[in-house]
Scaffold this motif. Sequence first.
Motif, PDB file in Angstrom:
ATOM      1  N   PHE A  55       0.843  -1.196   0.000  1.00 37.93           N
ATOM      2  CA  PHE A  55       0.000   0.000   0.000  1.00 37.93           C
ATOM      3  C   PHE A  55       0.885   1.255   0.000  1.00 37.93           C
ATOM      4  N   VAL A  62      -6.748   1.344  -1.627  1.00 36.77           N
ATOM      5  CA  VAL A  62      -7.666   1.239  -0.497  1.00 36.77           C
ATOM      6  C   VAL A  62      -8.583  -0.006  -0.565  1.00 36.77           C
ATOM      7  N   GLY A 101     -15.566  17.733  14.989  1.00 38.90           N
ATOM      8  CA  GLY A 101     -15.997  18.491  13.818  1.00 38.90           C
ATOM      9  C   GLY A 101     -15.748  17.771  12.501  1.00 38.90           C
ATOM     10  N   ASP A 102     -15.085  16.631  12.568  1.00 42.10           N
ATOM     11  CA  ASP A 102     -14.636  15.943  11.353  1.00 42.10           C
ATOM     12  C   ASP A 102     -15.275  14.552  11.261  1.00 42.10           C
ATOM     13  N   HIS A 104     -14.817  12.422   8.508  1.00 43.12           N
ATOM     14  CA  HIS A 104     -14.105  11.526   7.583  1.00 43.12           C
ATOM     15  C   HIS A 104     -13.529  10.350   8.374  1.00 43.12           C
ATOM     16  N   ASP A 105     -13.840   9.136   7.941  1.00 46.86           N
ATOM     17  CA  ASP A 105     -13.322   8.012   8.745  1.00 46.86           C
ATOM     18  C   ASP A 105     -12.654   6.901   7.934  1.00 46.86           C
ATOM     19  N   ILE A 106     -12.526   7.074   6.620  1.00 47.24           N
ATOM     20  CA  ILE A 106     -11.957   5.977   5.820  1.00 47.24           C
ATOM     21  C   ILE A 106     -10.473   5.786   6.166  1.00 47.24           C
ATOM     22  N   CYS A 148      -4.879  10.395  16.515  1.00 47.26           N
ATOM     23  CA  CYS A 148      -5.870  11.364  16.028  1.00 47.26           C
ATOM     24  C   CYS A 148      -5.750  11.516  14.519  1.00 47.26           C
ATOM     25  N   SER A 149      -6.902  11.430  13.851  1.00 45.88           N
ATOM     26  CA  SER A 149      -6.945  11.635  12.404  1.00 45.88           C
ATOM     27  C   SER A 149      -7.767  12.885  12.112  1.00 45.88           C
ATOM     28  N   THR A 153      -8.634  21.101   7.160  1.00 44.46           N
ATOM     29  CA  THR A 153      -7.725  22.107   7.740  1.00 44.46           C
ATOM     30  C   THR A 153      -8.400  22.805   8.924  1.00 44.46           C
ATOM     31  N   MET A 178      -0.070  10.377  18.482  1.00 40.63           N
ATOM     32  CA  MET A 178       0.245  10.227  17.045  1.00 40.63           C
ATOM     33  C   MET A 178      -0.826  10.923  16.240  1.00 40.63           C
ATOM     34  N   ILE A 179      -0.401  11.665  15.226  1.00 39.04           N
ATOM     35  CA  ILE A 179      -1.387  12.372  14.408  1.00 39.04           C
ATOM     36  C   ILE A 179      -1.177  12.076  12.919  1.00 39.04           C
ATOM     37  N   GLY A 181      -3.401  12.326   8.701  1.00 41.77           N
ATOM     38  CA  GLY A 181      -4.529  12.758   7.872  1.00 41.77           C
ATOM     39  C   GLY A 181      -3.993  13.682   6.788  1.00 41.77           C
ATOM     40  N   ALA A 182      -4.731  13.791   5.680  1.00 43.27           N
ATOM     41  CA  ALA A 182      -4.200  14.488   4.501  1.00 43.27           C
ATOM     42  C   ALA A 182      -3.619  15.885   4.758  1.00 43.27           C
ATOM     43  N   PRO A 199       2.544   9.647   7.539  1.00 40.31           N
ATOM     44  CA  PRO A 199       1.759  10.028   6.361  1.00 40.31           C
ATOM     45  C   PRO A 199       0.740   8.985   5.906  1.00 40.31           C
ATOM     46  N   ALA A 204       1.954   4.352  10.217  1.00 40.39           N
ATOM     47  CA  ALA A 204       1.382   4.552  11.555  1.00 40.39           C
ATOM     48  C   ALA A 204       1.468   3.251  12.359  1.00 40.39           C
TER      49      ALA A 204
HETATM   50 CO1  B1M Z   1     -14.678  15.424   2.388  1.00 43.26          CO
HETATM   51  N1  B1M Z   1     -13.241  16.740   2.094  1.00 43.26           N
HETATM   52  N2  B1M Z   1     -15.804  16.863   3.154  1.00 43.26           N
HETATM   53  N3  B1M Z   1     -16.028  14.070   2.503  1.00 43.26           N
HETATM   54  N4  B1M Z   1     -13.534  14.352   1.353  1.00 43.26           N
HETATM   55  C1  B1M Z   1     -11.990  16.222   1.585  1.00 43.26           C
HETATM   56  C2  B1M Z   1     -11.048  15.841   2.723  1.00 43.26           C
HETATM   57  C3  B1M Z   1     -11.465  17.464   0.735  1.00 43.26           C
HETATM   58  C4  B1M Z   1      -9.943  17.489   0.567  1.00 43.26           C
HETATM   59  C5  B1M Z   1     -12.193  17.477  -0.624  1.00 43.26           C
HETATM   60  C6  B1M Z   1     -11.809  18.682  -1.458  1.00 43.26           C
HETATM   61  O1  B1M Z   1     -12.279  19.761  -1.259  1.00 43.26           O
HETATM   62  N5  B1M Z   1     -10.927  18.475  -2.415  1.00 43.26           N
HETATM   63  C7  B1M Z   1     -12.033  18.662   1.558  1.00 43.26           C
HETATM   64  C8  B1M Z   1     -11.134  19.200   2.669  1.00 43.26           C
HETATM   65  C9  B1M Z   1     -10.508  20.543   2.322  1.00 43.26           C
HETATM   66  C10 B1M Z   1      -9.642  20.970   3.427  1.00 43.26           C
HETATM   67  O2  B1M Z   1     -10.015  21.161   4.541  1.00 43.26           O
HETATM   68  N6  B1M Z   1      -8.371  21.139   3.081  1.00 43.26           N
HETATM   69  C11 B1M Z   1     -13.322  18.063   2.096  1.00 43.26           C
HETATM   70  C12 B1M Z   1     -14.435  18.818   2.530  1.00 43.26           C
HETATM   71  C13 B1M Z   1     -14.332  20.333   2.390  1.00 43.26           C
HETATM   72  C14 B1M Z   1     -15.598  18.223   3.079  1.00 43.26           C
HETATM   73  C15 B1M Z   1     -16.862  18.925   3.572  1.00 43.26           C
HETATM   74  C16 B1M Z   1     -16.637  20.211   4.386  1.00 43.26           C
HETATM   75  C17 B1M Z   1     -17.721  19.180   2.323  1.00 43.26           C
HETATM   76  C18 B1M Z   1     -18.981  19.987   2.580  1.00 43.26           C
HETATM   77  O3  B1M Z   1     -19.871  19.493   3.226  1.00 43.26           O
HETATM   78  N7  B1M Z   1     -18.936  21.184   2.072  1.00 43.26           N
HETATM   79  C19 B1M Z   1     -17.554  17.828   4.407  1.00 43.26           C
HETATM   80  C20 B1M Z   1     -17.087  17.875   5.879  1.00 43.26           C
HETATM   81  C21 B1M Z   1     -17.882  16.941   6.737  1.00 43.26           C
HETATM   82  C22 B1M Z   1     -17.245  16.840   8.100  1.00 43.26           C
HETATM   83  O4  B1M Z   1     -16.317  16.056   8.261  1.00 43.26           O
HETATM   84  N8  B1M Z   1     -17.720  17.642   9.047  1.00 43.26           N
HETATM   85  C23 B1M Z   1     -17.026  16.599   3.749  1.00 43.26           C
HETATM   86  C24 B1M Z   1     -17.715  15.394   3.714  1.00 43.26           C
HETATM   87  C25 B1M Z   1     -17.272  14.232   3.096  1.00 43.26           C
HETATM   88  C26 B1M Z   1     -18.102  12.954   2.939  1.00 43.26           C
HETATM   89  C27 B1M Z   1     -19.008  12.670   4.155  1.00 43.26           C
HETATM   90  C28 B1M Z   1     -18.952  13.118   1.719  1.00 43.26           C
HETATM   91  C29 B1M Z   1     -16.976  11.886   2.657  1.00 43.26           C
HETATM   92  C30 B1M Z   1     -16.448  11.175   3.944  1.00 43.26           C
HETATM   93  C31 B1M Z   1     -16.975   9.764   4.087  1.00 43.26           C
HETATM   94  C32 B1M Z   1     -16.247   9.037   5.188  1.00 43.26           C
HETATM   95  O5  B1M Z   1     -15.126   9.276   5.518  1.00 43.26           O
HETATM   96  N9  B1M Z   1     -16.969   8.111   5.775  1.00 43.26           N
HETATM   97  C33 B1M Z   1     -15.864  12.764   2.125  1.00 43.26           C
HETATM   98  C34 B1M Z   1     -14.775  12.266   1.370  1.00 43.26           C
HETATM   99  C35 B1M Z   1     -14.826  10.796   0.987  1.00 43.26           C
HETATM  100  C36 B1M Z   1     -13.682  13.077   0.984  1.00 43.26           C
HETATM  101  C37 B1M Z   1     -12.497  12.725   0.055  1.00 43.26           C
HETATM  102  C38 B1M Z   1     -13.070  12.670  -1.354  1.00 43.26           C
HETATM  103  C39 B1M Z   1     -11.774  11.420   0.331  1.00 43.26           C
HETATM  104  C40 B1M Z   1     -11.228  11.275   1.737  1.00 43.26           C
HETATM  105  C41 B1M Z   1     -10.766   9.850   1.934  1.00 43.26           C
HETATM  106  O6  B1M Z   1     -11.440   9.034   2.525  1.00 43.26           O
HETATM  107  N10 B1M Z   1      -9.595   9.502   1.356  1.00 43.26           N
HETATM  108  C42 B1M Z   1     -11.520  13.953   0.283  1.00 43.26           C
HETATM  109  C43 B1M Z   1     -10.820  14.397  -0.988  1.00 43.26           C
HETATM  110  C44 B1M Z   1      -9.625  13.556  -1.294  1.00 43.26           C
HETATM  111  O7  B1M Z   1      -8.869  13.187  -0.403  1.00 43.26           O
HETATM  112  N11 B1M Z   1      -9.424  13.275  -2.534  1.00 43.26           N
HETATM  113  C45 B1M Z   1     -12.382  14.933   0.978  1.00 43.26           C
HETATM  114  C46 B1M Z   1      -9.057   8.140   1.373  1.00 43.26           C
HETATM  115  C47 B1M Z   1      -8.333   7.883   2.706  1.00 43.26           C
HETATM  116  C48 B1M Z   1      -7.731   6.490   2.680  1.00 43.26           C
HETATM  117  O8  B1M Z   1      -7.298   8.826   2.807  1.00 43.26           O
HETATM  118  O9  B1M Z   1      -8.264   9.860   4.923  1.00 43.26           O
HETATM  119  O10 B1M Z   1      -6.228  10.882   3.742  1.00 43.26           O
HETATM  120  P1  B1M Z   1      -7.010   9.685   4.141  1.00 43.26           P
HETATM  121  O11 B1M Z   1      -6.119   8.726   5.013  1.00 43.26           O
HETATM  122  C49 B1M Z   1      -4.793   8.395   4.622  1.00 43.26           C
HETATM  123  C50 B1M Z   1      -3.715   9.309   5.221  1.00 43.26           C
HETATM  124  O12 B1M Z   1      -4.131  10.642   5.339  1.00 43.26           O
HETATM  125  C51 B1M Z   1      -3.355   8.629   6.501  1.00 43.26           C
HETATM  126  O13 B1M Z   1      -3.570   7.253   6.255  1.00 43.26           O
HETATM  127  C52 B1M Z   1      -4.534   7.040   5.226  1.00 43.26           C
HETATM  128  C53 B1M Z   1      -3.982   6.134   4.135  1.00 43.26           C
HETATM  129  O14 B1M Z   1      -2.897   5.404   4.443  1.00 43.26           O
HETATM  130  N12 B1M Z   1      -4.017   8.949   7.753  1.00 43.26           N
HETATM  131  C54 B1M Z   1      -3.348   8.820   8.931  1.00 43.26           C
HETATM  132  C55 B1M Z   1      -5.284   9.293   8.021  1.00 43.26           C
HETATM  133  N13 B1M Z   1      -5.467   9.430   9.346  1.00 43.26           N
HETATM  134  C56 B1M Z   1      -4.281   9.131   9.921  1.00 43.26           C
HETATM  135  C57 B1M Z   1      -3.903   9.074  11.278  1.00 43.26           C
HETATM  136  C58 B1M Z   1      -2.588   8.715  11.575  1.00 43.26           C
HETATM  137  C59 B1M Z   1      -1.682   8.440  10.574  1.00 43.26           C
HETATM  138  C60 B1M Z   1      -2.035   8.476   9.242  1.00 43.26           C
HETATM  139  O15 B1M Z   1      -2.116   8.632  12.832  1.00 43.26           O
HETATM  140  C61 B1M Z   1      -2.998   8.681  13.903  1.00 43.26           C
END
Ligand code: B1M
Length: 217
Positions: A55, A62, A101-102, A104-106, A148-149, A153, A178-179, A181-182, A199, A204
């Motif tokens: 991965f 994923v 406030g967040d 996202h849980d994938i 914490c994930s 921002t 440990m923290i 998230g993107a 990252p 992690a």
């Molecule tokens: Co949201 N979302 N979302 N969203 N969403 C993002 C994050 C965003 C980047 C999309 C965009 O605008 N391009 C953007 C954030 C912008 C920012 O703040 N910089 C965003 C936004 C704005 C929002 C809303 C505010 C939208 C709105 O309503 N206007 C809203 C907020 C809701 C809230 O949380 N209060 C929202 C809602 C949602 C959905 C509910 C629709 C859905 C979440 C479903 C769910 O999680 N059950 C969703 C999704 C799916 C995304 C994107 C498309 C995908 C996120 C994801 O799951 N990625 C995302 C855009 C993108 O990333 N392309 C986006 C796959 C996942 C495997 O990656 O979570 O990064 P990630 O985890 C990685 C690493 O980061 C790391 O390990 C993982 C992989 O190895 N990692 C850790 C994560 N946590 C870790 C902890 C650790 C170590 C590593 O140690 C403890």
Amino acid sequence: MEVAMSIFDDISLSLQTGKLKETKESVQLALDEKHSANEVLNALMDGMSIVGDKFKKNEVFVPEVLIAARAMNGGMVVLKPYLVSEGVKAKGKVVIGTVKGDLHDIGKNLVKMMIEGRGIEVVDLGTDVSAEHFVQAAQAENAGIICCSALLTTTMTEMKNVVQKAENAGIRNSVKIMIGGAPVTESFRKSIGADYYTPDAATAAEVAASIFATVKG
Ligand code: B1M
């Protein structure tokens, strides 16, 4: 020349390819053949760690990790009673959640699965978790690490509150924070005084395992 596959190779391979039924069957077979629960656990962990490495290198994505984790969980259901009766203890305990406030849980779920794949117990607090809740849960569970994930921002700042609440509660020296998230970075980690930024989920899990490897008891 053909190399004979051991039952442990079977477990590891069926997990890596996400085959739930085969993973459960080979775990049961290994136990029926009187292999220890610890050996079987090591085979499951080996499979998950290979998935984690792939991965990280973008060789799998994923969905593959999620089905491998499902196979791991299936194997663990079969194995658990044997682990308990053999007195095999988890290597440590972690509380994990997505910050207040967040939702996202994938990514958080992937981190959880990878850490579990290292034989570490994980208490999942879910999403929208306040700093107070992280700290209270760490105290109640006697956890060695708070994970914490954050994906937004606007919510990653809650991680600073976790560090502060842990200090206020007097547990800062006994718990690692440990923290990830993107939007999270190493320089953000330094700025809030957390212990580790990683990252991705596989890193992690590696870091969590190394923390417990150096902690006594
Ligand atoms: Co949201 N979302 N979302 N969203 N969403 C993002 C994050 C965003 C980047 C999309 C965009 O605008 N391009 C953007 C954030 C912008 C920012 O703040 N910089 C965003 C936004 C704005 C929002 C809303 C505010 C939208 C709105 O309503 N206007 C809203 C907020 C809701 C809230 O949380 N209060 C929202 C809602 C949602 C959905 C509910 C629709 C859905 C979440 C479903 C769910 O999680 N059950 C969703 C999704 C799916 C995304 C994107 C498309 C995908 C996120 C994801 O799951 N990625 C995302 C855009 C993108 O990333 N392309 C986006 C796959 C996942 C495997 O990656 O979570 O990064 P990630 O985890 C990685 C690493 O980061 C790391 O390990 C993982 C992989 O190895 N990692 C850790 C994560 N946590 C870790 C902890 C650790 C170590 C590593 O140690 C403890």
